[in-house]
Motif scaffolding. Sequence first.
Motif, PDB file in Angstrom:
ATOM      1  N   GLN C 177       1.083  -0.860   0.238  1.00 50.82           N
ATOM      2  CA  GLN C 177      -0.094  -0.151   0.095  1.00 50.82           C
ATOM      3  C   GLN C 177       0.642   1.289  -0.318  1.00 50.82           C
ATOM      4  O   GLN C 177       0.263   2.043  -0.667  1.00 50.82           O
ATOM      5  CB  GLN C 177      -0.655  -0.355   1.576  1.00 50.82           C
ATOM      6  CG  GLN C 177      -2.476  -0.557   0.850  1.00 50.82           C
ATOM      7  CD  GLN C 177      -3.496  -0.856   2.422  1.00 50.82           C
ATOM      8  OE1 GLN C 177      -3.109  -1.062   2.325  1.00 50.82           O
ATOM      9  NE2 GLN C 177      -3.598   0.891   2.780  1.00 50.82           N
ATOM     10  N   ALA C 178       2.063   1.560   0.576  1.00 49.38           N
ATOM     11  CA  ALA C 178       2.589   2.473   0.789  1.00 49.38           C
ATOM     12  C   ALA C 178       3.727   2.616  -0.567  1.00 49.38           C
ATOM     13  O   ALA C 178       3.488   3.945  -0.772  1.00 49.38           O
ATOM     14  CB  ALA C 178       3.564   2.338   2.037  1.00 49.38           C
ATOM     15  N   ASN C 179       3.737   1.721  -0.836  1.00 43.06           N
ATOM     16  CA  ASN C 179       4.209   1.764  -2.220  1.00 43.06           C
ATOM     17  C   ASN C 179       3.891   2.016  -3.012  1.00 43.06           C
ATOM     18  O   ASN C 179       4.062   3.032  -4.485  1.00 43.06           O
ATOM     19  CB  ASN C 179       4.693   0.297  -2.685  1.00 43.06           C
ATOM     20  CG  ASN C 179       6.485   0.006  -2.206  1.00 43.06           C
ATOM     21  OD1 ASN C 179       7.220   0.742  -2.141  1.00 43.06           O
ATOM     22  ND2 ASN C 179       6.601  -1.168  -2.465  1.00 43.06           N
ATOM     23  N   ILE C 180       2.524   1.476  -3.557  1.00 41.46           N
ATOM     24  CA  ILE C 180       2.061   2.252  -5.036  1.00 41.46           C
ATOM     25  C   ILE C 180       0.766   3.468  -4.022  1.00 41.46           C
ATOM     26  O   ILE C 180       1.307   3.916  -5.194  1.00 41.46           O
ATOM     27  CB  ILE C 180      -0.307   2.025  -4.100  1.00 41.46           C
ATOM     28  CG1 ILE C 180       0.553   0.277  -4.707  1.00 41.46           C
ATOM     29  CG2 ILE C 180      -0.770   1.577  -5.040  1.00 41.46           C
ATOM     30  CD1 ILE C 180      -0.516  -0.956  -4.781  1.00 41.46           C
ATOM     31  N   LEU C 181       0.885   3.668  -2.762  1.00 38.52           N
ATOM     32  CA  LEU C 181       0.558   5.271  -2.862  1.00 38.52           C
ATOM     33  C   LEU C 181       1.443   6.713  -3.304  1.00 38.52           C
ATOM     34  O   LEU C 181       1.483   6.808  -3.978  1.00 38.52           O
ATOM     35  CB  LEU C 181       0.509   6.004  -1.453  1.00 38.52           C
ATOM     36  CG  LEU C 181      -0.734   5.540  -0.742  1.00 38.52           C
ATOM     37  CD1 LEU C 181      -0.665   5.406   0.653  1.00 38.52           C
ATOM     38  CD2 LEU C 181      -2.067   5.946  -1.558  1.00 38.52           C
ATOM     39  N   ALA C 182       2.677   5.358  -3.028  1.00 39.73           N
ATOM     40  CA  ALA C 182       4.882   6.333  -3.242  1.00 39.73           C
ATOM     41  C   ALA C 182       4.786   7.218  -5.265  1.00 39.73           C
ATOM     42  O   ALA C 182       4.492   7.340  -5.113  1.00 39.73           O
ATOM     43  CB  ALA C 182       5.045   6.091  -2.406  1.00 39.73           C
ATOM     44  N   ALA C 183       4.515   5.479  -5.534  1.00 44.38           N
ATOM     45  CA  ALA C 183       4.736   5.619  -7.078  1.00 44.38           C
ATOM     46  C   ALA C 183       3.953   5.835  -7.848  1.00 44.38           C
ATOM     47  O   ALA C 183       4.726   6.336  -8.943  1.00 44.38           O
ATOM     48  CB  ALA C 183       5.290   4.417  -7.017  1.00 44.38           C
ATOM     49  N   ASP C 184       2.362   5.933  -7.309  1.00 44.36           N
ATOM     50  CA  ASP C 184       1.427   6.334  -8.243  1.00 44.36           C
ATOM     51  C   ASP C 184       1.258   7.555  -8.945  1.00 44.36           C
ATOM     52  O   ASP C 184       1.235   6.792 -10.250  1.00 44.36           O
ATOM     53  CB  ASP C 184      -0.053   6.999  -7.566  1.00 44.36           C
ATOM     54  CG  ASP C 184      -1.073   6.446  -8.420  1.00 44.36           C
ATOM     55  OD1 ASP C 184      -1.409   5.834  -8.761  1.00 44.36           O
ATOM     56  OD2 ASP C 184      -2.036   7.358  -8.399  1.00 44.36           O
TER      57      ASP C 184
ATOM     58  N   THR D  48      -1.273   8.796   4.771  1.00 49.13           N
ATOM     59  CA  THR D  48      -1.461   6.989   5.740  1.00 49.13           C
ATOM     60  C   THR D  48       0.182   6.159   4.979  1.00 49.13           C
ATOM     61  O   THR D  48       0.347   5.516   6.132  1.00 49.13           O
ATOM     62  CB  THR D  48      -2.684   6.169   5.365  1.00 49.13           C
ATOM     63  OG1 THR D  48      -2.478   6.550   3.832  1.00 49.13           O
ATOM     64  CG2 THR D  48      -3.683   6.995   5.718  1.00 49.13           C
ATOM     65  N   SER D  49       0.662   6.554   4.165  1.00 49.65           N
ATOM     66  CA  SER D  49       1.833   5.806   3.698  1.00 49.65           C
ATOM     67  C   SER D  49       3.052   5.770   4.756  1.00 49.65           C
ATOM     68  O   SER D  49       3.762   4.417   4.483  1.00 49.65           O
ATOM     69  CB  SER D  49       2.423   5.848   1.813  1.00 49.65           C
ATOM     70  OG  SER D  49       2.707   6.894   2.185  1.00 49.65           O
ATOM     71  N   PRO D  50       3.422   7.129   5.196  1.00 50.53           N
ATOM     72  CA  PRO D  50       4.268   6.933   5.842  1.00 50.53           C
ATOM     73  C   PRO D  50       4.698   5.804   7.343  1.00 50.53           C
ATOM     74  O   PRO D  50       4.973   5.161   7.524  1.00 50.53           O
ATOM     75  CB  PRO D  50       5.125   7.989   6.119  1.00 50.53           C
ATOM     76  CG  PRO D  50       3.968   9.011   5.346  1.00 50.53           C
ATOM     77  CD  PRO D  50       3.144   8.654   5.320  1.00 50.53           C
ATOM     78  N   GLY D  51       2.844   6.093   7.582  1.00 49.73           N
ATOM     79  CA  GLY D  51       2.585   4.656   8.824  1.00 49.73           C
ATOM     80  C   GLY D  51       2.781   2.969   8.225  1.00 49.73           C
ATOM     81  O   GLY D  51       3.570   2.438   9.370  1.00 49.73           O
ATOM     82  N   MET D  52       2.609   3.176   6.995  1.00 46.84           N
ATOM     83  CA  MET D  52       1.800   1.767   6.675  1.00 46.84           C
ATOM     84  C   MET D  52       3.769   0.995   6.792  1.00 46.84           C
ATOM     85  O   MET D  52       3.971   0.169   6.412  1.00 46.84           O
ATOM     86  CB  MET D  52       1.635   1.560   5.253  1.00 46.84           C
ATOM     87  CG  MET D  52       0.236   2.044   5.564  1.00 46.84           C
ATOM     88  SD  MET D  52      -0.771   2.177   4.023  1.00 46.84           S
ATOM     89  CE  MET D  52      -2.987   2.300   4.366  1.00 46.84           C
ATOM     90  N   ALA D  53       4.928   2.354   5.755  1.00 51.60           N
ATOM     91  CA  ALA D  53       6.418   1.461   5.691  1.00 51.60           C
ATOM     92  C   ALA D  53       7.009   1.379   7.339  1.00 51.60           C
ATOM     93  O   ALA D  53       7.615   0.525   6.825  1.00 51.60           O
ATOM     94  CB  ALA D  53       6.717   3.381   5.151  1.00 51.60           C
ATOM     95  N   LEU D  54       6.355   2.472   8.427  1.00 51.88           N
ATOM     96  CA  LEU D  54       7.002   1.691   8.865  1.00 51.88           C
ATOM     97  C   LEU D  54       6.422   0.403   9.959  1.00 51.88           C
ATOM     98  O   LEU D  54       7.508  -0.250  10.652  1.00 51.88           O
ATOM     99  CB  LEU D  54       6.434   3.154  10.406  1.00 51.88           C
ATOM    100  CG  LEU D  54       7.359   3.676  11.242  1.00 51.88           C
ATOM    101  CD1 LEU D  54       8.211   3.563  10.946  1.00 51.88           C
ATOM    102  CD2 LEU D  54       6.761   4.287  12.272  1.00 51.88           C
ATOM    103  N   ILE D  55       4.669   0.117   9.785  1.00 45.40           N
ATOM    104  CA  ILE D  55       4.856  -0.986  10.151  1.00 45.40           C
ATOM    105  C   ILE D  55       5.581  -1.939   9.855  1.00 45.40           C
ATOM    106  O   ILE D  55       6.222  -3.365  10.232  1.00 45.40           O
ATOM    107  CB  ILE D  55       2.789  -1.321   9.676  1.00 45.40           C
ATOM    108  CG1 ILE D  55       2.211  -0.245  10.659  1.00 45.40           C
ATOM    109  CG2 ILE D  55       2.847  -2.427   9.920  1.00 45.40           C
ATOM    110  CD1 ILE D  55       1.067   0.171  10.232  1.00 45.40           C
ATOM    111  N   ALA D  56       5.874  -2.220   8.212  1.00 42.68           N
ATOM    112  CA  ALA D  56       6.196  -3.401   7.538  1.00 42.68           C
ATOM    113  C   ALA D  56       7.266  -3.120   8.233  1.00 42.68           C
ATOM    114  O   ALA D  56       8.551  -4.597   8.195  1.00 42.68           O
ATOM    115  CB  ALA D  56       6.157  -2.897   5.913  1.00 42.68           C
ATOM    116  N   LEU D  57       7.793  -1.926   8.124  1.00 46.57           N
ATOM    117  CA  LEU D  57      10.103  -1.896   8.253  1.00 46.57           C
ATOM    118  C   LEU D  57      10.327  -2.627   9.538  1.00 46.57           C
ATOM    119  O   LEU D  57      11.409  -2.845  10.247  1.00 46.57           O
ATOM    120  CB  LEU D  57      10.150  -0.512   8.125  1.00 46.57           C
ATOM    121  CG  LEU D  57      10.414  -0.047   6.770  1.00 46.57           C
ATOM    122  CD1 LEU D  57      10.664   1.652   6.784  1.00 46.57           C
ATOM    123  CD2 LEU D  57      11.651  -0.383   5.633  1.00 46.57           C
TER     124      LEU D  57
END
Lengths: 246, 246, 246, 246
Positions: C177-184, D48-57
């Motif tokens: 999800q984070a990647n899709i939001l970032a690279a969209d 919401t993407s930074p928070g999601m990335a943090l969960i994965a990291l």
Amino acid sequence: SRPRTRKENEHVISNHIDEWNIYQALFVEFLGTTIYVFIATIPYYDSTSPGMALIALIACFGKISGGHFNPAVTIGVSLCGRLSLKATILYPVVQMVGGLLGAALTRAVQPSHEYIDNEYYFEKGITVLRENVKPGWALLCEGLITLFLVLTYLMCTLEKKKTNWLLASLAIGFIAQANILAADFITRASMNPARSFGPAVCMSFFTKDVWKHHYVYWVGPIVGSALAAFVWRCLNWQWSCSLLPK
Amino acid sequence: SRPRTRKENEHVISNHIDEWNIYQALFVEFLGTTIYVFIATIPYYDSTSPGMALIALIACFGKISGGHFNPAVTIGVSLCGRLSLKATILYPVVQMVGGLLGAALTRAVQPSHEYIDNEYYFEKGITVLRENVKPGWALLCEGLITLFLVLTYLMCTLEKKKTNWLLASLAIGFIAQANILAADFITRASMNPARSFGPAVCMSFFTKDVWKHHYVYWVGPIVGSALAAFVWRCLNWQWSCSLLPK
Amino acid sequence: SRPRTRKENEHVISNHIDEWNIYQALFVEFLGTTIYVFIATIPYYDSTSPGMALIALIACFGKISGGHFNPAVTIGVSLCGRLSLKATILYPVVQMVGGLLGAALTRAVQPSHEYIDNEYYFEKGITVLRENVKPGWALLCEGLITLFLVLTYLMCTLEKKKTNWLLASLAIGFIAQANILAADFITRASMNPARSFGPAVCMSFFTKDVWKHHYVYWVGPIVGSALAAFVWRCLNWQWSCSLLPK
Amino acid sequence: SRPRTRKENEHVISNHIDEWNIYQALFVEFLGTTIYVFIATIPYYDSTSPGMALIALIACFGKISGGHFNPAVTIGVSLCGRLSLKATILYPVVQMVGGLLGAALTRAVQPSHEYIDNEYYFEKGITVLRENVKPGWALLCEGLITLFLVLTYLMCTLEKKKTNWLLASLAIGFIAQANILAADFITRASMNPARSFGPAVCMSFFTKDVWKHHYVYWVGPIVGSALAAFVWRCLNWQWSCSLLPK
């Protein structure tokens, strides 16, 4: 039969609130309510932030105080017979103080003219009835969503065995988010007298309109919470005797 | 070999539905469907609230009733041989009643003129086909997304060992959210006859248009659910004999 | 020392792919990729649906096939020495077929004129470069986000002990999800040749523009995945010898 | 009594940072901060993407380095006495380098004219004060949200027993998301000197305005983190002596 100390396993929350830990529990209830009200009342685009904050706060502080951050939840847990009288009286006091501090911090971090800007403030920050919404509808709506929230809290934390705080924090946070998205158009979805009272006090320096229908945010959540406790007691009838102190 | 009572471990859900607990299970199915339909049909900005509510409801009530809240799910679980005949008949009845109550509560908390406002109501609250969408497409779409939902339900809850209700609730809630976001433009993503029938009954006091193509929301989900049960049975072929009652 | 069968614990995924189960694994890879591509290519408001679908799909099918649904992930797992040669060859084949079917289902459920509407289709459904984005930037971007995704997959599923599929599904779904939001805004965030190829084939009946720079969605993800496997091998150097088959 | 090696259980993070593993820990801190800053600074619709990335990291790298990716978190953990002096000095160095690389990658994947476009860049990518926001308010806001973040980190990872990294990653990711949504209108919610410094360096080739009030993103998070460590030490007073090395 074997005199197992089952009471300690079952009174998941109240067995934390012994003589020493009550101060810790009160401190984290104060701190958690401050954080929740600050995040819930600051301006934001997206209504999902209070639910997310709740997930984190219950994951952090659930083991210490039960993670209420809401007088309505405290009343519901108490009506299920799972909280000491002392905690039932003192939790709401520190929650109200936390709500006032959280609302004051929201006021402190932004320009005055933005704070009193109706466009924003009556949008999210304080909880007032939407235009054309009658008090009866608002009472029903606040009562219903608080019933959903408190029933989720009771079902997920008042387990016979060890509470799974991860399951509990996600379930409570997600039902709070769903409620906030659902009731936003009607009552702005408070479900929490501390979250409604603090911002109303801060705003009343500028306008007294915030107090109109304010009782809705006390009566609705408290009645909804009592109903949730009633439903929980019905569902747990079969093992209710084991809950009573011997 | 040792005569272990494996059946009790495997019939994860149906072993809850014994003579005494069936009333509890029916009550939580009714309550859960009421909550789900209330949250799914109330006006909201963001389509994520039904999925979030589902996460909380399955976390709360999964252990008691299996957490269906949907006649299509009940049919799928029953076709996998994991639900008693009594529950297969009574679950959908209480789910339909819950759907009616949830839709009536949605009607009760808002002004009449907003309720019948097409701009809103044909947007989210009731499930009707979007403009230019042919019934065949809608049937395919509802069938597919219900297949995804019910297959997720079956794969995550009908485990050989103890069901991980946290995993199940998150997986089911997130696939429901993904389905709702995906099919919103085509059929408004019901996946649930109870969620479509209740609001349609409430709305039919104002307009009969809601019944046009209403069969799509019954045929699509039920066929999709039967397909999901077929896929689940194929995937579990190797241990299927242990599922049969001895 | 004691001849423990550690290999079985460690080869978490490949030990599922024995002679019998490979058909099951191929079937769920096909089915999962179909579902993922259908949900990722259908029109939607909110970019979070593919990540949510991934959470549910990995929770459902992770134990059976490893939950790749993506040729790039299969290549990464194989380069870490955790997948049999047979699976490394057959997984991408069924994933490409699943991607084609998913894209065809997207085409089937909506009106033709909406499907070929550039406003929508070049927005989300198919993956093409945004205006003013040079192929080199796009390659770097697809490579980076696939590196993030596959590294998350490898770190969370290729554990020494039993894989925690709940942790894995949430971590992988949220990074997607984070990647899709970032690279969209740059490449529309494919990270998956099967997800790019299927919709491109379906769209090529209407326009050939979709094939321009299509290689970006093959080269970027595969190079990113190989890099992720290299990073994973570096991080696991200390226990790498125990991974080798005895 | 029995000389149990309790220290190993309690020093959850620092016992990973022995002579050999410090290089692994530094590598994943560098890599994780690169990924976090790339995802946090690239243009996106949804906060919401930074928070999601943090969960994965944190799910990926928590067990290796503790999953800080933030000098403020490293300072907080160190003030709780749970990190070696070497790690306290070296972690922030690699985090700053990772932040620079992440910001450079953001710069590399997009057209120059879009990168320096104020409409976008002063919106999300770099952290500067919003119009009309005074530095004192910004300091208070950054301090508060970093306090919430670091306190969540400390409460969820510095357990007496084994850290539940799933609970920790979700709690930290969701509080980060809530903070970002809440403080976006005031300071753009950095909570992380590495996330503010890297993009500011990259942007300073085009304009020097980014350095105005840049100290806010250092002083606020570090003071907030020290406060969080103080609160954590207060809450853990009762078992604090067992934390001291014997």
